[in-house]
Design an enzyme around this catalytic site. Sequence first.
Site, mmCIF file in Angstrom:
data_model
loop_
_atom_site.group_PDB
_atom_site.id
_atom_site.type_symbol
_atom_site.label_atom_id
_atom_site.label_comp_id
_atom_site.label_asym_id
_atom_site.label_seq_id
_atom_site.Cartn_x
_atom_site.Cartn_y
_atom_site.Cartn_z
ATOM 1 N N THR A 46 0.818 -1.205 0.000
ATOM 2 C CA THR A 46 0.000 0.000 0.000
ATOM 3 C C THR A 46 0.856 1.261 0.000
ATOM 4 O O THR A 46 0.406 2.321 -0.428
ATOM 5 C CB THR A 46 -0.953 -0.008 1.206
ATOM 6 N N TYR A 134 4.734 -12.482 4.871
ATOM 7 C CA TYR A 134 3.730 -11.838 4.019
ATOM 8 C C TYR A 134 3.530 -12.696 2.773
ATOM 9 O O TYR A 134 4.393 -12.756 1.910
ATOM 10 C CB TYR A 134 4.204 -10.429 3.657
ATOM 11 N N LYS A 162 0.907 -12.724 7.701
ATOM 12 C CA LYS A 162 -0.075 -11.942 6.943
ATOM 13 C C LYS A 162 -0.452 -12.770 5.729
ATOM 14 O O LYS A 162 0.335 -12.919 4.795
ATOM 15 C CB LYS A 162 0.499 -10.592 6.519
ATOM 16 N N VAL A 204 -4.238 -7.012 8.508
ATOM 17 C CA VAL A 204 -3.339 -5.945 8.073
ATOM 18 C C VAL A 204 -4.110 -5.238 6.976
ATOM 19 O O VAL A 204 -4.271 -5.765 5.876
ATOM 20 C CB VAL A 204 -1.990 -6.479 7.570
#
Length: 299
Positions: A46, A134, A162, A204
């Site tokens: 992001t 992740y 995540k 998240v």
Amino acid sequence: MDLGRIATAMITPFDSNGEIDYEVAEKVIEHLIANGTDALVVCGTTGETPTLTIPEKRELIHFTIKKVNKRIPVIAGVGLNDTAYTIEATKVVEDFGADGIMVVAPFYNKPNQRGIYAHFEAVASVTHLPVMIYNVPGRTGVNISAETTIALSKIPNIRIVKEASGNLDQMTEILGNVSPDTFVYSGDDALTLPLVAIGGRGVVSVASHVIGNEMQAMLQAFEEGRHDVAAKYHQAMLPLIKQLFKDPNPVPVKYALSKLGFPVEKVRLPMVEMLDEDKTKYDRIWEEFQEQVKVIKTL
């Protein structure tokens, strides 16, 4: 390490010249801390890290750590498809005072599961910081299998996952085979409540830039056994979340945040701003969401 229920994957604001706007970044940090964010993830997807230079990433991480000043955990995104660079970046952010690191599965290289395990093992071995795995196969082109995640969770400082695979079956398998002190977070806002319902810790989040308090209310209702209220929040949020991912992240959420008064709509190429018709649709969905929340709060 417990990041709370909602960790926000923070956007990176740019000024009119395309440079990082640190004055606005500070305002975004304060907004997030005040509106439902339990932890910050800086320099993730992001944050448009593919278009940030290495010096920019380091300066932004350092800046965020200083401004947060231990009020909430700051997780630094250090992962790249180069293990040696990821190790170097880990050491740098550890010196900065990061509370943990987020390491994405190596992208483009498309390593096999043994290579993925070796990558995370090598990074974890050089730091005392908690390591967040992740997994985002839609971005990296490779899925970290449940078996690999479970194996990695046996490394002492790998206790946060995540999961942005969108695969609840895979998440369930992970949750059923890791220790109780391993926390699994959704990497997809739309799966926040479903994941918590099967034992996940939280999310998240991208959407928490604009609906962090409502997401906290949903999770609190679930924890209190008011599952009907939690479901109503989830149902109200879903159209908004879908619109927040109508264009590649973080384009829509930057527009959404700009509607709250933050001048953050600018993105770096190859990202481009939303079409006016999609902005109009978001505005309508946002208004509908606000009306629905008013009703839910009376339940």
